[in-house]
Design a protein around this motif. Structure first.
Motif, PDB file in Angstrom:
ATOM      1  N   GLY A 302      -8.228  -8.182 -12.295  1.00 18.43           N
ATOM      2  CA  GLY A 302      -7.447  -8.905 -11.171  1.00 18.43           C
ATOM      3  C   GLY A 302      -8.006  -8.512  -9.670  1.00 18.43           C
ATOM      4  N   VAL A 303      -7.968  -9.453  -8.891  1.00 19.34           N
ATOM      5  CA  VAL A 303      -8.505  -9.216  -7.475  1.00 19.34           C
ATOM      6  C   VAL A 303      -7.744  -8.007  -6.836  1.00 19.34           C
ATOM      7  CG1 VAL A 303      -9.186 -11.605  -7.264  1.00 19.34           C
ATOM      8  CG2 VAL A 303      -7.135 -10.925  -6.523  1.00 19.34           C
ATOM      9  N   SER A 304      -8.333  -7.555  -5.824  1.00 15.23           N
ATOM     10  CA  SER A 304      -7.715  -6.369  -5.168  1.00 15.23           C
ATOM     11  C   SER A 304      -6.088  -6.780  -4.492  1.00 15.23           C
ATOM     12  CB  SER A 304      -8.568  -5.976  -3.728  1.00 15.23           C
ATOM     13  OG  SER A 304      -9.763  -5.449  -4.437  1.00 15.23           O
ATOM     14  N   GLY A 305      -5.162  -5.890  -4.665  1.00 17.22           N
ATOM     15  CA  GLY A 305      -4.038  -5.935  -4.252  1.00 17.22           C
ATOM     16  C   GLY A 305      -3.015  -6.746  -4.982  1.00 17.22           C
ATOM     17  N   THR A 306      -3.435  -6.826  -6.331  1.00 24.61           N
ATOM     18  CA  THR A 306      -2.753  -7.474  -7.455  1.00 24.61           C
ATOM     19  C   THR A 306      -1.644  -6.692  -8.294  1.00 24.61           C
ATOM     20  OG1 THR A 306      -4.326  -7.790  -8.841  1.00 24.61           O
ATOM     21  CG2 THR A 306      -3.830  -9.630  -7.635  1.00 24.61           C
ATOM     22  N   GLY A 307      -1.895  -5.194  -7.975  1.00 26.10           N
ATOM     23  CA  GLY A 307      -1.049  -4.389  -8.353  1.00 26.10           C
ATOM     24  C   GLY A 307      -1.619  -3.424  -9.549  1.00 26.10           C
ATOM     25  N   LYS A 308      -2.865  -3.283  -9.691  1.00 25.38           N
ATOM     26  CA  LYS A 308      -3.678  -2.445 -10.927  1.00 25.38           C
ATOM     27  C   LYS A 308      -3.431  -1.191 -10.751  1.00 25.38           C
ATOM     28  CE  LYS A 308      -7.789  -4.489 -10.626  1.00 25.38           C
ATOM     29  NZ  LYS A 308      -7.333  -5.213  -9.102  1.00 25.38           N
ATOM     30  N   THR A 309      -3.632  -0.557  -9.338  1.00 25.56           N
ATOM     31  CA  THR A 309      -3.407   0.764  -9.218  1.00 25.56           C
ATOM     32  C   THR A 309      -2.137   1.145  -9.012  1.00 25.56           C
ATOM     33  OG1 THR A 309      -5.587   0.866  -7.716  1.00 25.56           O
ATOM     34  CG2 THR A 309      -4.045   2.556  -7.519  1.00 25.56           C
ATOM     35  N   LEU A 310      -1.107   0.456  -8.705  1.00 23.14           N
ATOM     36  CA  LEU A 310       0.337   0.645  -8.600  1.00 23.14           C
ATOM     37  C   LEU A 310       0.804   0.761 -10.211  1.00 23.14           C
ATOM     38  CD1 LEU A 310       2.959   1.124  -7.062  1.00 23.14           C
ATOM     39  CD2 LEU A 310       3.223  -1.174  -7.052  1.00 23.14           C
ATOM     40  N   ALA A 311       0.246  -0.050 -11.038  1.00 21.40           N
ATOM     41  CA  ALA A 311       0.807  -0.042 -12.484  1.00 21.40           C
ATOM     42  C   ALA A 311       0.205   1.175 -13.326  1.00 21.40           C
ATOM     43  CB  ALA A 311       0.111  -1.466 -13.044  1.00 21.40           C
ATOM     44  N   ALA A 312      -1.033   1.674 -12.551  1.00 24.98           N
ATOM     45  CA  ALA A 312      -1.332   2.843 -13.134  1.00 24.98           C
ATOM     46  C   ALA A 312      -0.668   3.982 -13.026  1.00 24.98           C
ATOM     47  CB  ALA A 312      -2.716   3.306 -12.812  1.00 24.98           C
ATOM     48  N   ARG A 313      -0.060   4.139 -11.725  1.00 23.59           N
ATOM     49  CA  ARG A 313       0.812   5.289 -11.029  1.00 23.59           C
ATOM     50  C   ARG A 313       2.101   5.063 -11.833  1.00 23.59           C
ATOM     51  NH1 ARG A 313       0.595   4.940  -4.863  1.00 23.59           N
ATOM     52  NH2 ARG A 313       1.353   7.080  -5.125  1.00 23.59           N
ATOM     53  N   ALA A 314       2.522   4.011 -11.894  1.00 24.32           N
ATOM     54  CA  ALA A 314       3.993   3.768 -12.616  1.00 24.32           C
ATOM     55  C   ALA A 314       3.715   4.497 -13.977  1.00 24.32           C
ATOM     56  CB  ALA A 314       4.307   2.034 -12.497  1.00 24.32           C
ATOM     57  N   ILE A 315       2.599   3.983 -14.829  1.00 25.74           N
ATOM     58  CA  ILE A 315       2.599   4.542 -16.106  1.00 25.74           C
ATOM     59  C   ILE A 315       2.416   6.171 -16.046  1.00 25.74           C
ATOM     60  CG2 ILE A 315       0.772   4.824 -17.937  1.00 25.74           C
ATOM     61  CD1 ILE A 315       0.150   1.970 -17.450  1.00 25.74           C
ATOM     62  N   ALA A 316       1.748   6.717 -15.002  1.00 28.26           N
ATOM     63  CA  ALA A 316       1.800   8.162 -15.104  1.00 28.26           C
ATOM     64  C   ALA A 316       2.895   8.714 -14.615  1.00 28.26           C
ATOM     65  CB  ALA A 316       0.523   8.614 -14.111  1.00 28.26           C
ATOM     66  N   GLN A 317       3.677   7.909 -13.779  1.00 30.92           N
ATOM     67  CA  GLN A 317       5.090   8.530 -13.640  1.00 30.92           C
ATOM     68  C   GLN A 317       6.008   8.601 -14.634  1.00 30.92           C
ATOM     69  OE1 GLN A 317       7.879   5.984 -11.196  1.00 30.92           O
ATOM     70  NE2 GLN A 317       7.861   7.488  -9.631  1.00 30.92           N
ATOM     71  N   THR A 318       5.903   7.461 -15.473  1.00 27.50           N
ATOM     72  CA  THR A 318       6.780   7.444 -16.608  1.00 27.50           C
ATOM     73  C   THR A 318       6.423   8.439 -17.763  1.00 27.50           C
ATOM     74  OG1 THR A 318       6.980   5.129 -16.410  1.00 27.50           O
ATOM     75  CG2 THR A 318       7.470   5.926 -18.621  1.00 27.50           C
ATOM     76  N   LEU A 319       5.277   9.053 -17.629  1.00 29.99           N
ATOM     77  CA  LEU A 319       4.919  10.055 -18.536  1.00 29.99           C
ATOM     78  C   LEU A 319       4.841  11.450 -17.858  1.00 29.99           C
ATOM     79  CD1 LEU A 319       1.770   8.114 -20.381  1.00 29.99           C
ATOM     80  CD2 LEU A 319       3.952   8.363 -21.208  1.00 29.99           C
ATOM     81  N   LYS A 320       5.461  11.413 -16.762  1.00 27.87           N
ATOM     82  CA  LYS A 320       5.552  12.764 -16.072  1.00 27.87           C
ATOM     83  C   LYS A 320       4.239  13.577 -16.165  1.00 27.87           C
ATOM     84  CE  LYS A 320      10.376  13.112 -17.176  1.00 27.87           C
ATOM     85  NZ  LYS A 320      10.578  11.870 -17.363  1.00 27.87           N
ATOM     86  N   THR A 321       2.991  12.728 -15.685  1.00 30.18           N
ATOM     87  CA  THR A 321       1.780  13.287 -15.621  1.00 30.18           C
ATOM     88  C   THR A 321       1.051  12.753 -14.461  1.00 30.18           C
ATOM     89  OG1 THR A 321      -0.327  13.876 -16.657  1.00 30.18           O
ATOM     90  CG2 THR A 321       0.520  11.694 -16.970  1.00 30.18           C
ATOM     91  N   PRO A 322       0.211  13.692 -13.827  1.00 30.12           N
ATOM     92  CA  PRO A 322      -0.484  13.035 -12.553  1.00 30.12           C
ATOM     93  C   PRO A 322      -1.669  11.902 -12.928  1.00 30.12           C
ATOM     94  CG  PRO A 322      -0.815  15.479 -12.769  1.00 30.12           C
ATOM     95  CD  PRO A 322      -0.211  14.993 -13.953  1.00 30.12           C
ATOM     96  N   LEU A 323      -1.686  10.865 -11.949  1.00 27.78           N
ATOM     97  CA  LEU A 323      -2.933  10.156 -12.364  1.00 27.78           C
ATOM     98  C   LEU A 323      -4.223  10.489 -11.821  1.00 27.78           C
ATOM     99  CD1 LEU A 323      -4.007   7.182 -13.154  1.00 27.78           C
ATOM    100  CD2 LEU A 323      -3.007   6.196 -10.696  1.00 27.78           C
ATOM    101  N   LEU A 324      -5.066  10.620 -12.495  1.00 31.55           N
ATOM    102  CA  LEU A 324      -6.438  10.792 -12.161  1.00 31.55           C
ATOM    103  C   LEU A 324      -7.214   9.738 -11.854  1.00 31.55           C
ATOM    104  CD1 LEU A 324      -6.997  14.098 -14.336  1.00 31.55           C
ATOM    105  CD2 LEU A 324      -6.028  14.063 -12.018  1.00 31.55           C
ATOM    106  N   CYS A 325      -7.860   9.299 -10.544  1.00 32.88           N
ATOM    107  CA  CYS A 325      -8.278   8.147 -10.448  1.00 32.88           C
ATOM    108  C   CYS A 325      -9.653   8.420  -9.832  1.00 32.88           C
ATOM    109  CB  CYS A 325      -7.346   7.540  -9.457  1.00 32.88           C
ATOM    110  SG  CYS A 325      -8.053   6.094  -8.748  1.00 32.88           S
ATOM    111  N   VAL A 326     -10.684   7.724 -10.200  1.00 34.63           N
ATOM    112  CA  VAL A 326     -11.955   7.670  -9.659  1.00 34.63           C
ATOM    113  C   VAL A 326     -12.372   6.360  -9.290  1.00 34.63           C
ATOM    114  CG1 VAL A 326     -14.286   8.430  -9.998  1.00 34.63           C
ATOM    115  CG2 VAL A 326     -12.433   9.729 -11.145  1.00 34.63           C
ATOM    116  N   ASP A 327     -13.012   6.072  -8.300  1.00 36.57           N
ATOM    117  CA  ASP A 327     -13.512   4.815  -7.966  1.00 36.57           C
ATOM    118  C   ASP A 327     -15.196   4.952  -8.091  1.00 36.57           C
ATOM    119  OD1 ASP A 327     -14.699   2.449  -6.922  1.00 36.57           O
ATOM    120  OD2 ASP A 327     -13.470   2.305  -5.048  1.00 36.57           O
ATOM    121  N   LEU A 328     -15.618   4.339  -9.270  1.00 37.79           N
ATOM    122  CA  LEU A 328     -17.031   4.354  -9.728  1.00 37.79           C
ATOM    123  C   LEU A 328     -17.935   3.772  -8.716  1.00 37.79           C
ATOM    124  CD1 LEU A 328     -16.770   3.932 -13.453  1.00 37.79           C
ATOM    125  CD2 LEU A 328     -16.515   6.046 -12.192  1.00 37.79           C
TER     126      LEU A 328
END
Length: 488
Positions: A302-328
């Motif tokens: 999806g293009v920028s701003g459509t919620g990909k990073t926010l969805a990843a953060r929501a997944i990490a929040q549900t699993l009670k673990t930090p989201l580790l993120c790298v922009d290659l």
């Protein structure tokens, strides 16, 4: 020239044209000199060795009655290709008058913010020029003797130093601007596009797209510059990996996505949350073979701003673990081995790799064996790996076939944009009566809506008024004009 006779630049583009006129003079003189030197060498050289060693024998053989030198720094008598200082002084005076008249000029504003000198400003100008016209790319290729189909058209560090430096001190000072301690490198405003195995002089210099868009904007603004200078939220981490901060609010409620996509994202969490119960309590472990896949590797498109990073953060929040993120896209090639080692050592439960095409695209520099090993390792771990791209076809077909599921993040519908607008403002923001329907008709992503809402709030706060629809429309026109180079 007296200050009262100086007229301001009419806009940012008029200023850039004046700077490019100066650069044209510098390049024209450099090309004329190189053609003359090439003519002399061609007349005398008898072999390839003669050509390679011409910088020695041209100082010993009299040609045209004047000895030649290899480096512009070494010959105190040579004629400088840099225009006289008075021209730069007049240009600086015109910039100052423009600023006093309220005309914002992108490159001078950046130089003032980071306290950059004239040489550093000209360095940025040389790197910006190929983004304006391919003519500069052809000129750079000629001066660097790289006129072949695969030439980048980018100026190398060597060419920049040769054209902009007249003394040893100038050369050392400008070279220091390209080291890790300099403001340009710390703020990731220069991309030295080559391996550290190559000498610094041989590395091409490119500006990141975000900086190019700012410098070419119709109306560059200080808040856009501050955003540009902020450390990216997903940056190349050192080892060990650094997690994104964990929010306190429920992020699923902030995601405005199609129901089917939300269900698929939440199922990624279920694959981790209930794997032990299904395998051990319900007996599915007996059917698992050594090497069976337990980790999930999903592709987010999806293009920028459509919620990909926010969805990843929501997944990490549900699993009670930090989201580790790298922009290659922000990761230097030399840092890839340490990153892969850090991922293997820490085994992060949730990992987001943005700009995944840098590794899995057709032009990837990583060997297939390294990528296969990375994917195999992540699948052996009880983990979720999210690869994020703007378009699925930016990945090579062989990798698209290996990634499952593929989750497409569409641009929001008008009804979804209405929800996004209505939830973007914190409760303490003083709102006037807003025309929600008018706002919902604007073709924006969720990320765009957040950016515009914040920009409008800043203007409302500065004028000490409630935030109005007009504030938002003006912010919309301003932000979209900066990011796309035109007004909407």
């Amino acid at each position: 020239m007296q200050s009262h006779t100086i007229e301001p630049f009419s806009n940012n583009w008029a200023y850039l044209k004046a700077e490019l006129t100066w650069l044209d003079r510098v390049l024209g003189m450099a090309i004329a000199r190189q053609r003359q030197e090439t003519k002399v060498v061609d007349r005398v050289a008898r072999s390839r060795v003669d050509r390679v060693t011409s910088h020695w024998w041209r100082g010993l053989v009299t040609l045209e009655g004047e000895a030649a030198y290899d480096s512009p720094v070494e010959n105190p008598r040579q004629r400088s290709i840099i225009p006289k200082a008075s021209y730069q002084q007049q240009l600086e005076a015109k910039i100052k008058v423009s600023q006093q008249s309220g005309i914002v000029l992108g490159l001078p504003l950046l130089c003032s913010r980071l306290q950059l000198g004239t040489a550093e400003k000209n360095l940025l100008l040389m790197a910006l020029a190929p983004e304006i016209s391919r003519r500069y790319a052809r000129l750079y290729n000629y001066l660097q003797e790289t006129e072949h189909p695969g030439a980048t058209g980018l100026p190398t560090v060597d060419l920049i130093l040769r054209l902009l430096c007249r003394t040893d001190a100038d050369w050392r000072s400008l070279r220091q601007s390209l080291t890790e301690d300099s403001a340009l490198i710390k703020h990731q405003l220069l991309d030295l596009r080559s391996s550290h195995a190559h000498p610094l002089l041989a590395r091409p210099v490119k500006l990141p797209d975000s900086l190019v868009n700012y410098l070419l904007a119709d109306q560059p603004e200080s808040h856009a510059l501050e955003t540009l200078l902020q450390t990216p939220p997903c940056s190349a981490p050192a080892s060990p990996l650094s997690p994104l901060s964990s929010p306190t609010q429920n992020l699923w409620s902030a995601l405005i996505l199609p129901p089917a996509l939300l269900a698929d994202l939440q199922h990624l969490c279920h694959r981790v949350q209930f794997a032990q119960q299904v395998d051990e309590d319900w007996g599915f472990a007996a059917g698992l073979q050594l090497g069976d896949r337990v980790g999930t590797i999903a592709l987010l498109v999806g293009v920028s701003g459509t919620g990909k990073t926010l969805a990843a953060r929501a997944i990490a929040q549900t699993l009670k673990t930090p989201l580790l993120c790298v922009d290659l896209a922000q990761l230097h090639q030399d840092d890839v081995p340490s990153l892969l080692q850090a991922i293997a050592t820490q085994a992060p439960p949730v990992l987001l790799l943005k700009s995944a095409e840098c590794w899995f695209g057709r032009m990837s520099a990583l060997p297939n064996t390294v990528l296969h090993q990375f994917l195999a390792l992540r699948r052996q771990q009880q983990s979720i790996t999210l690869l994020s791209v703007h378009q699925k076809h930016s990945l090579a077909a062989q990798w698209r076939r290996e990634l499952h599921p593929l989750l497409a993040f569409p641009m929001p519908t008008q009804a979804e944009r209405l929800k996004l607008w209505q939830q973007v403002f914190p409760e303490v923001v003083p709102l006037a009566e807003l025309d929600w329907e008018q706002l919902a008709r604007l073709p924006l992503s969720g990320g765009d809506i957040h950016t515009i809402a914040r920009d409008a709030a800043i203007h409302a706060a500065a004028s000490d008024t409630k935030l109005t629809t007009q504030h938002l429309i003006q912010a919309y026109e301003r932000v979209k004009g900066q990011t796309r180079g035109r007004k909407f």
